[in-house]
Scaffold this motif. Structure first.
Motif, PDB file in Angstrom:
ATOM      1  N   ASN A   1      50.172  20.333  -8.362  1.00  0.00           N
ATOM      2  CA  ASN A   1      49.920  20.172  -6.924  1.00  0.00           C
ATOM      3  C   ASN A   1      49.379  21.509  -6.442  1.00  0.00           C
ATOM      4  OD1 ASN A   1      49.877  19.310  -4.286  1.00  0.00           O
ATOM      5  ND2 ASN A   1      52.085  19.000  -4.101  1.00  0.00           N
ATOM      6  N   GLY A   2      48.150  21.814  -6.925  1.00  0.00           N
ATOM      7  CA  GLY A   2      47.631  23.173  -6.865  1.00  0.00           C
ATOM      8  C   GLY A   2      47.580  23.799  -5.498  1.00  0.00           C
ATOM      9  N   GLY A   3      47.515  22.982  -4.444  1.00  0.00           N
ATOM     10  CA  GLY A   3      47.494  23.555  -3.107  1.00  0.00           C
ATOM     11  C   GLY A   3      48.742  24.347  -2.774  1.00  0.00           C
ATOM     12  N   LEU A   4      49.843  24.069  -3.480  1.00  0.00           N
ATOM     13  CA  LEU A   4      51.071  24.845  -3.270  1.00  0.00           C
ATOM     14  C   LEU A   4      50.910  26.288  -3.739  1.00  0.00           C
ATOM     15  CD1 LEU A   4      53.690  22.218  -4.520  1.00  0.00           C
ATOM     16  CD2 LEU A   4      53.244  22.872  -2.137  1.00  0.00           C
ATOM     17  N   LEU A   5      49.995  26.514  -4.685  1.00  0.00           N
ATOM     18  CA  LEU A   5      49.807  27.838  -5.278  1.00  0.00           C
ATOM     19  C   LEU A   5      48.541  28.536  -4.769  1.00  0.00           C
ATOM     20  CD1 LEU A   5      50.609  26.833  -8.974  1.00  0.00           C
ATOM     21  CD2 LEU A   5      52.192  27.765  -7.270  1.00  0.00           C
ATOM     22  N   LEU A   6      47.709  27.823  -4.036  1.00  0.00           N
ATOM     23  CA  LEU A   6      46.389  28.325  -3.643  1.00  0.00           C
ATOM     24  C   LEU A   6      46.501  29.469  -2.644  1.00  0.00           C
ATOM     25  CD1 LEU A   6      43.314  27.734  -3.954  1.00  0.00           C
ATOM     26  CD2 LEU A   6      43.526  26.300  -1.915  1.00  0.00           C
TER      27      LEU A   6
ATOM     28  N   GLY B   1      57.128  16.239 -13.694  1.00  0.00           N
ATOM     29  CA  GLY B   1      56.627  15.580 -12.494  1.00  0.00           C
ATOM     30  C   GLY B   1      56.734  16.408 -11.243  1.00  0.00           C
ATOM     31  N   ALA B   2      57.412  17.552 -11.310  1.00  0.00           N
ATOM     32  CA  ALA B   2      57.625  18.375 -10.118  1.00  0.00           C
ATOM     33  C   ALA B   2      56.953  19.737 -10.204  1.00  0.00           C
ATOM     34  CB  ALA B   2      59.132  18.565  -9.884  1.00  0.00           C
ATOM     35  N   THR B   3      56.216  20.006 -11.291  1.00  0.00           N
ATOM     36  CA  THR B   3      55.620  21.327 -11.430  1.00  0.00           C
ATOM     37  C   THR B   3      54.605  21.592 -10.321  1.00  0.00           C
ATOM     38  OG1 THR B   3      54.247  22.742 -12.828  1.00  0.00           O
ATOM     39  CG2 THR B   3      53.969  20.375 -13.097  1.00  0.00           C
ATOM     40  N   PRO B   4      54.657  22.744  -9.685  1.00  0.00           N
ATOM     41  CA  PRO B   4      53.652  23.047  -8.647  1.00  0.00           C
ATOM     42  C   PRO B   4      52.244  23.180  -9.211  1.00  0.00           C
ATOM     43  CG  PRO B   4      55.036  24.961  -9.095  1.00  0.00           C
ATOM     44  CD  PRO B   4      55.663  23.808  -9.807  1.00  0.00           C
ATOM     45  N   HIS B   5      52.130  23.398 -10.517  1.00  0.00           N
ATOM     46  CA  HIS B   5      50.796  23.512 -11.113  1.00  0.00           C
ATOM     47  C   HIS B   5      50.030  22.189 -11.040  1.00  0.00           C
ATOM     48  CE1 HIS B   5      51.426  27.564 -12.676  1.00  0.00           C
ATOM     49  NE2 HIS B   5      52.642  27.182 -13.012  1.00  0.00           N
TER      50      HIS B   5
ATOM     51  N   PRO C   1      46.293  10.106  -8.572  1.00  0.00           N
ATOM     52  CA  PRO C   1      46.897  11.090  -7.657  1.00  0.00           C
ATOM     53  C   PRO C   1      48.292  10.706  -7.192  1.00  0.00           C
ATOM     54  CG  PRO C   1      44.605  10.716  -7.067  1.00  0.00           C
ATOM     55  CD  PRO C   1      44.938   9.712  -8.139  1.00  0.00           C
ATOM     56  N   GLU C   2      48.575   9.407  -7.135  1.00  0.00           N
ATOM     57  CA  GLU C   2      49.907   8.968  -6.710  1.00  0.00           C
ATOM     58  C   GLU C   2      50.977   9.305  -7.726  1.00  0.00           C
ATOM     59  OE1 GLU C   2      46.989   5.810  -5.038  1.00  0.00           O
ATOM     60  OE2 GLU C   2      47.180   7.078  -6.827  1.00  0.00           O
ATOM     61  N   THR C   3      50.587   9.695  -8.941  1.00  0.00           N
ATOM     62  CA  THR C   3      51.539   9.974 -10.018  1.00  0.00           C
ATOM     63  C   THR C   3      51.988  11.424  -9.956  1.00  0.00           C
ATOM     64  OG1 THR C   3      50.282   8.412 -11.383  1.00  0.00           O
ATOM     65  CG2 THR C   3      51.931   9.779 -12.488  1.00  0.00           C
ATOM     66  N   PRO C   4      53.260  11.687  -9.688  1.00  0.00           N
ATOM     67  CA  PRO C   4      53.717  13.084  -9.637  1.00  0.00           C
ATOM     68  C   PRO C   4      53.484  13.787 -10.974  1.00  0.00           C
ATOM     69  CG  PRO C   4      55.378  11.610  -8.730  1.00  0.00           C
ATOM     70  CD  PRO C   4      54.340  10.742  -9.366  1.00  0.00           C
ATOM     71  N   GLY C   5      53.100  15.048 -10.889  1.00  0.00           N
ATOM     72  CA  GLY C   5      52.902  15.852 -12.089  1.00  0.00           C
ATOM     73  C   GLY C   5      51.546  15.706 -12.720  1.00  0.00           C
ATOM     74  N   SER C   6      50.647  14.902 -12.139  1.00  0.00           N
ATOM     75  CA  SER C   6      49.358  14.651 -12.768  1.00  0.00           C
ATOM     76  C   SER C   6      48.249  15.435 -12.083  1.00  0.00           C
ATOM     77  CB  SER C   6      49.024  13.161 -12.725  1.00  0.00           C
ATOM     78  OG  SER C   6      48.892  12.726 -11.389  1.00  0.00           O
ATOM     79  N   ILE C   7      47.261  15.848 -12.878  1.00  0.00           N
ATOM     80  CA  ILE C   7      46.028  16.393 -12.323  1.00  0.00           C
ATOM     81  C   ILE C   7      44.837  15.622 -12.879  1.00  0.00           C
ATOM     82  CG2 ILE C   7      46.961  18.728 -12.089  1.00  0.00           C
ATOM     83  CD1 ILE C   7      45.123  19.469 -14.547  1.00  0.00           C
ATOM     84  N   HIS C   8      45.114  14.536 -13.566  1.00  0.00           N
ATOM     85  CA  HIS C   8      44.093  13.911 -14.404  1.00  0.00           C
ATOM     86  C   HIS C   8      43.979  12.444 -14.059  1.00  0.00           C
ATOM     87  CE1 HIS C   8      41.644  13.447 -18.039  1.00  0.00           C
ATOM     88  NE2 HIS C   8      42.353  12.356 -18.315  1.00  0.00           N
ATOM     89  N   GLU C   9      42.833  12.047 -13.515  1.00  0.00           N
ATOM     90  CA  GLU C   9      42.574  10.635 -13.220  1.00  0.00           C
ATOM     91  C   GLU C   9      42.407   9.864 -14.525  1.00  0.00           C
ATOM     92  OE1 GLU C   9      42.216   7.185 -12.153  1.00  0.00           O
ATOM     93  OE2 GLU C   9      42.317   8.503 -10.406  1.00  0.00           O
ATOM     94  N   GLY C  10      43.244   8.869 -14.724  1.00  0.00           N
ATOM     95  CA  GLY C  10      43.272   8.174 -16.004  1.00  0.00           C
ATOM     96  C   GLY C  10      42.322   7.012 -16.131  1.00  0.00           C
ATOM     97  N   GLY C  11      41.482   6.787 -15.112  1.00  0.00           N
ATOM     98  CA  GLY C  11      40.616   5.631 -15.164  1.00  0.00           C
ATOM     99  C   GLY C  11      39.470   5.753 -16.138  1.00  0.00           C
TER     100      GLY C  11
END
Length: 787
Positions: A362-367, A356-360, A132-142
């Motif tokens: 950071n979905g709460g911006l579009l919700l 890294g800046a797409t609002p998609h 989550p700390e990575t801008p532009g990500s929606i995918h946990e890489g662990g």
């Protein structure tokens, strides 16, 4: 080849080299970020953590996506399947400036570069994986396996979005990823965006070769064609040639996608298209050390994590590291103050077009708020407790159908589930929208449509992944599943809960709609399917997780289910588990009573008990879940009839977290409130839907716990009758009465005949079902009567 000028090629290569330098620097450097002096051991981190092997390939893809965004202007969301390549994604976010916007202290200069390097996999810093700390990500890489399902979830109902999904060849070996290739059979080219899979084959996992990388190209082509994709191959180890080939492949892929959308949207051509996929073969650890200690590294599994492991202690490794880092010529890429030079940024797009800046991401911006209907429209009438029966999930289906209708134009709500929408009594939604389907349709098929928003596929992994991608990009949804088989996504929900927990602590991450599970066809109504379908343990799994995120609700009837559904569909940043039956269930509470009861989360049902209010009850009959509630009320009725002098309190629990101390969960009760409800020292017989020990774990710190006796599922299952399921697990009404007799001080002797009668009824039940195949008439025909 793409029509790249020498200047464009030089700029792309400069950006790629800068990203590679930054990625390697994060793994190794504690100081001297610009190599303004010779490397010394004190410049090296004491613990070398991270994954280099995949990073050059991810940097290459990021660089070239920048190019097509800048040239063509599409909205692009990137999903990084090899999420352990966190240094690459962080490096690119820093280069484009989005990282500094979310973390202002990590400036785009030498001081900020030093912070970028230091914080990576360092105490108080950021994880080595995409997170989550990575801008532009929606995918946990662990954890690997979910990238492609997430990508499709993001694309559904996002008609202008291109989701570029990099799939690692190790990840491609997982079951969820293998199933995810079928997602294109559900992608509507009219209303949905596009997913461009980029299968990155660098040949190795941690210590072994990867399956797809070792397939001959013609065999891999047949596999991808069979999945419904048109493969475009890019391979090599010469940077200039690979840059040109990848640019050409991306241009071809995007032209192909544009043609698909044009023919579907403008010309109305409805045939299922063959979507492009890029197969990118580059060496693992490309541009890193060719060898170390006399062994090959680049292009082998040895490049997977840290290619040079003994840099502080081994002068030769230190020398190799410095040569490696200087091979990127950082003095050409960054100015004297550490800022990227204009040539490095020439391909980077502006503003929210940057990956890294797409609002998609950071979905709460579009919700938007979900338009939920008034509950009065769907509530069932309750003239008296237990006077009528309804199928709770069928009642809920009417509400969901209204939500589907209200979102028909905005298309931001989906229902997902594994082939069970009708089975789970939610089929009212199919009067409003079809089931999404892009494959062939036969005359006998029902409710299949190219534009539907009900998603059914017999893979819980896909359902989960689709919904996560959908929610994280700013939409709403519900996952309906048979209770026993939702365990298939145990690991996936773990990752989503972790994602939400961390996101809630990041001020720039906006809240997203909650992940809502409806678990039905549950353990007590799977008598016909048998032991394999009987497992209520998902609740235990979820309640082990972060208390600020997880919620569990067990509504006992139709109106309480409506109230709970209304609540969870409005909530944000939670994982809500709702367990409710689909079989006919007694209606206990009217709508206003249900609202008040759900708001409390747990409460006394005065009409069901026998206490007079002048003294503490002799015993408490507690219950959570629809079938346990019915058994508890039947037990209360038997006590009223056979032990009229006994003061019994009936407590129903809707919100399981209410049993926890307030210090351990936001919904937990303070001790004084819990003690008032359950008493401090009276026997409590608790009829619970799931495994009994969960209730003990939740309530172990309460004063009454030594007097708490829980009945629930204890792994005694088979194909039998509904009532025999509760008898086999000692949750039945007769056993509950016996438990009260056994535990109220001084009652055992005087009530011995009552206890014996209850035991005899259990024996009679056992003989009856084996002769008749049905439950006892007094059980099958039982009705609540307060007498």
């Amino acid at each position: 080849m793409a029509d790249l000028t020498d200047e464009e090629l030089s700029a792309l290569d400069a950006h790629w080299r800068a990203a590679n330098y930054l990625a390697a620097g994060q793994i190794y450097l504690l100081g001297n970020p610009l190599l303004t002096e010779p490397l010394r051991p004190e410049h090296i981190k004491p613990r070398l953590l991270g994954h280099w092997g995949t990073s050059p390939g991810l940097n290459l893809v990021y660089t070239h996506l920048n190019r097509v965004i800048r040239r063509r202007g599409p909205d692009v969301l990137c999903v990084w399947g090899p999420g352990h390549g966190g240094p690459a994604v962080l490096a690119n976010a820093w280069l484009e400036g989005s990282y500094t916007e979310t973390c202002p202290d990590v400036t785009r200069d030498a001081e900020g570069m030093a912070r970028l390097f230091r914080q990576f996999s360092f105490p108080g810093g950021v994880p080595s994986h995409v997170a989550p700390e990575t801008p532009g990500s929606i995918h946990e890489g662990g954890e690997l396996g979910y990238s492609l399902a997430h990508a499709y979830g993001a694309a559904f109902d996002n008609p202008d979005l291109l989701v570029a999904c990099v799939i690692g060849d190790g990840e491609a070996e997982t079951g969820p990823l293998a199933a995810s290739w079928h997602s294109n059979k559900f992608l509507d080219p009219v209303h949905d965006g596009a997913v461009l899979p980029i299968l990155h084959l660098n040949g190795y996992k941690i210590a072994n070769p990867t399956v797809l990388a070792r397939l001959p190209e013609h065999e891999l082509d047949r596999l991808l064609h069979g999945y419904g994709h048109h493969p475009l191959h890019v391979s090599g180890d010469d940077p200039a040639e690979v840059h040109r080939a990848l640019a050409a492949a991306l241009d071809t892929a995007l032209d192909h996608i544009a043609d698909i959308h044009r023919t579907a949207r403008a010309e109305g051509i409805a045939d299922r298209p063959s979507w492009p996929v890029i197969v990118l073969r580059t060496p693992k650890g490309w541009t890193g050390p060719a060898e170390a200690d006399g062994l090959p590294v680049e292009g082998t599994w040895r490049a997977h994590q840290v290619p040079l492991a003994g840099v502080r202690e081994n002068p030769e490794h230190l020398r190799q590291l410095e040569a490696w880092l200087r091979s990127y010529r950082p003095d050409e890429l960054f100015d004297a103050d550490g800022r990227p030079v204009p040539r490095v940024l020439a391909c980077v797009p502006d503003g929210p077009r940057r990956p890294g800046a797409t609002p998609h991401a950071n979905g709460g911006l579009l919700l938007r708020e979900l338009p939920l209907p008034p509950l009065e429209r769907h509530a069932v009438r309750v003239d008296a407790p237990g006077a009528a029966l309804h199928e709770p999930t069928r009642v809920l289906g009417g509400l969901l159908a209204d939500v589907m209708a209200a979102t028909a134009d905005r298309r931001d709500f989906r229902l997902v589930g594994p082939d069970e929408t009708a089975s789970n009594r939610l089929d009212a939604v199919l009067d409003v929208t079809d089931k999404a389907w892009q494959a062939g349709v036969l005359p006998v098929d029902e409710h299949l449509g190219r534009h539907g928003r009900v998603m059914e596929v017999l893979s819980e992994h896909l359902c989960q992944g689709w919904l996560e991608g959908y929610l994280l990009t700013g939409r709403h949804g519900l996952f309906s599943s048979y209770e026993a088989f939702v365990h298939i996504v145990d690991s996936m929900v773990n990752q989503h809960i972790k994602w939400l927990r961390v996101s809630r602590r990041l001020p720039w991450r906006r809240p997203v709609a909650s992940l809502n599970y409806l678990l039905t066809s549950h353990v007590w109504r799977q008598d016909h399917n048998g032991f394999s379908h009987q497992d209520p343990g998902f609740v235990d799994h979820v309640l082990n997780k972060s208390p600020e995120v997880v919620r569990v609700y067990l509504p006992p009837d139709a109106n309480t289910l409506l109230c709970v559904a209304d609540h969870v569909l409005r909530s944000r940043d939670h994982v809500n588990v709702v367990v409710a039956g689909k079989q006919p269930c007694f209606d206990w509470l009217g709508l206003e009573e249900a609202r008040a009861h759900c708001a409390r989360g747990a409460g006394i049902w005065e009409w069901a008990g026998t206490e007079d209010g002048r003294r503490e009850p002799d015993a408490v009959l507690a219950c959570a879940g629809d079938v346990p509630t019915q058994e508890a009320l039947a037990a209360a009725q038997l006590i009223r009839r056979h032990l009229p002098g006994l003061a019994v309190r009936v407590v129903n629990v809707v919100d399981l977290a209410r049993l926890m101390p307030h210090e351990e969960h936001p919904h937990g009760m303070p001790d004084h409130e819990f003690d008032a409800l359950f008493t401090r020292d009276r026997p409590v017989v608790f009829a619970y839907h799931g495994y009994p020990w969960l209730i003990h774990r939740l309530a172990y710190r309460r004063a009454v716990h030594p007097n708490l006796h829980v009945r629930g599922y204890k792994e005694s299952g088979t194909t039998t009758t509904p009532f025999d399921m509760v008898v086999r697990n000692d949750l039945d009404r007769y056993r509950l009465v016996m438990d009260v007799v056994d535990r109220v001080p001084g009652l055992a002797v005087g009530a011995a005949r009552v206890r014996q009668a209850m035991a005899d009824l259990r024996t009679r039940h056992h003989a009856w079902i084996r002769e008749h195949g049905t439950d006892l008439p007094e059980v099958a025909d039982w009705r609540w009567d307060a007498g």
